[in-house]
Enzyme design. Structure first.
Site, short mmCIF file in Angstrom:
data_model
loop_
_atom_site.label_atom_id
_atom_site.label_comp_id
_atom_site.label_asym_id
_atom_site.label_seq_id
_atom_site.Cartn_x
_atom_site.Cartn_y
_atom_site.Cartn_z
N ASP A 281 0.76 -1.26 0.00
CA ASP A 281 0.06 -0.26 0.07
C ASP A 281 0.74 1.18 -0.09
OD1 ASP A 281 -1.75 -2.25 1.32
OD2 ASP A 281 -3.18 -0.56 0.49
O1 MRU Z 1 -7.46 -2.91 3.15
P1 MRU Z 1 -7.45 -3.52 1.70
O2 MRU Z 1 -8.06 -4.72 1.21
O3 MRU Z 1 -7.64 -2.40 0.75
O4 MRU Z 1 -5.67 -4.07 1.61
C1 MRU Z 1 -5.14 -4.47 0.39
C2 MRU Z 1 -3.88 -4.63 0.48
O5 MRU Z 1 -3.18 -4.54 1.60
C3 MRU Z 1 -3.32 -5.22 -0.63
O6 MRU Z 1 -1.97 -6.03 -0.68
C4 MRU Z 1 -2.70 -3.75 -1.46
O7 MRU Z 1 -3.40 -2.78 -1.60
C5 MRU Z 1 -2.19 -4.09 -2.79
S1 MRU Z 1 -3.38 -4.48 -4.01
C6 MRU Z 1 -2.51 -4.74 -5.59
#
Ligand code: MRU
Length: 428
Positions: A281
């Protein structure tokens, strides 16, 4: 204007355009409600900034690249409606005949609002900053009008979405090549041998504009016939693995098994896993990586195989587009971690089925699009239980063997514990 994106995704994706038409015609995009997956396939139209904000905040859509795309499309949709004299809540019709500075002011207010939807994924900020910069440049250009500003912003915003799928395919290929070459070079596998991979959360076409990042690496291995098995963590409390990655791996036809989050240490001791690949992220310039909660503990376990096990340590690979690098941050200490509400950790959402049938393996068939099944949210704790519920954690760079992007793989220098991602980006 940019080429028209089309809905050509062979697997279930986060986005679609109604009736295979162009986004420029519909001025709206449909997103699949990920809160209802895998039990129900419900598509929801988003044509406003407010609609995009709500879908991101409530996690009907999630995944760092996907939320950046939806926020951008929300802006583009409203501006298209403004240009076509259709209602658009953020920009009154009169803005079109006013000096461009007025539209710019309203736009900057809306981008600031969208930025508050989810704080950890930097892709959202990167996309909004790009939109803001293009709007500011156009507003101060010779002969600019509100109309030219709107058109410019629409182009840039649609571009955020279009570029994502293409770069994900590159990330997948680069990551697969890196791990196969590394394992073959080190003599861990023979040439052509298949490998087993562990992943976490959901990083596929539901989390991006298509193909995925970490799941893109797995997809690429599978397409090259080099994937022996994909293990995926259940990923509580939101169950992105169980609810979303399970669907994506099944639709790819990849051999796969879900692993409870509490069983990862046991898995790595008992089964031969060659790679742990995770998405991201936000990645600080030294390589510290914020990703779905549990990524840190899985990375730790990957480096410390059970003392009773013959298995060697498992390399950790982070897969992300360059837009996930935050070079303004020196280390992961600066990353803001989103806290989700307590109730989300105290409940599970699922399809109501007969437990006796499930125990006998007589699971009812999946619901078709439009078919109604009973999906309920169930409290699993005593009422009033308070849960600490961070959505992400930070894996230190020292635990990460490689960071794969669309332009190549960053590695640490021999004997160093941190990356120099600024130098990596400048070199590329
Ligand atoms: O809380 P989320 O479901 O949005 O978290 C998503 C993640 O942590 C993913 O691993 C990250 O965004 C990469 S998605 C290509």
């Amino acid at each position: 204007m940019s080429p028209t994106p089309v809905d050509d995704a062979p697997v279930l994706g986060a986005f679609r355009i109604t009736g295979g038409r162009s986004f420029y015609d519909t001025a709206s995009v449909e997103i699949i409600d990920q809160l209802l997956l895998p039990h129900q396939e419900v598509w929801e139209e988003v044509s406003t900034i407010e609609g995009a904000f709500d879908a991101i905040k409530t996690m009907k859509i999630r995944g760092a690249p996907a939320i950046a795309s939806l926020a951008s499309l929300g802006i583009a949709a409203e501006l298209l409606n403004l240009l076509n004299n259709r209602p658009c809540p953020s920009f009154p019709a009169a803005t079109l005949s006013a000096p461009p500075a007025e539209l710019l002011k309203l736009l900057l207010d809306r981008t600031a609002y969208l930025l508050t939807s989810r704080p950890t994924a930097v892709n959202l900020r990167e996309a909004l900053s790009r939109i803001e910069a293009s709007a500011k440049a156009e507003a101060s250009a010779q002969g600019a009008t509100a109309e030219s500003l709107a058109k410019k912003v629409i182009d840039v915003a649609v571009g955020v979405w279009v570029e994502d799928k293409e770069r994900c395919e590159k990330i997948g290929k680069n990551g697969a090549k890196w791990i196969l070459e590394k394992l073959e070079r080190e003599g861990t596998i023979q040439k052509g041998e298949k490998i087993a991979v562990l992943t976490v959360c959901n990083t596929g076409s539901l989390a991006t504009s298509g193909y995925g990042t970490a799941l893109g690496v797995i997809t690429s291995l599978h397409k090259q016939n080099r994937l022996e098995h994909a293990y995926f963590a259940q990923t509580g409390p939101y169950q992105q693995g169980a609810r979303l990655t399970a669907v994506e791996l099944a639709s790819l036809g990849a051999p796969n098994t879900m692993v409870c989050d509490t069983a990862i240490g046991a898995l790595l001791g008992e089964k031969r896993v060659h790679l742990f690949v995770a998405g991201a992220d936000r990645i600080a310039s030294n390589g510290d990586t914020a990703n779905k909660i549990s990524t840190y503990q899985i990375s730790l376990l990957a480096h410390h195989p059970h003392p009773h096990s013959p298995n060697p340590p498992v390399p950790v690979l982070v897969a992300a587009p360059l837009t996930t690098l935050d070079l303004s941050m020196r280390s992961g200490r600066e990353i803001e971690i989103e806290q989700r509400p307590s109730w989300e950790a105290c409940t599970v959402r699922g399809r109501v089925v007969d437990p006796a049938k499930v125990a006998k393996g007589q699971m009812v068939s999946p619901a078709k699009e439009g078919e109604k099944v009973q999906v309920e949210t169930v409290l699993v704790t005593p009422p009033g239980t308070n849960a600490w519920n961070p959505a992400f954690d930070v894996t230190p760079a020292s635990l990460i063997e490689g960071i794969v992007t669309e332009v190549g793989v960053a590695e640490k220098k021999e004997g160093e514990n941190e990356y120099d991602l600024r130098a990596f980006v400048e070199e590329k």
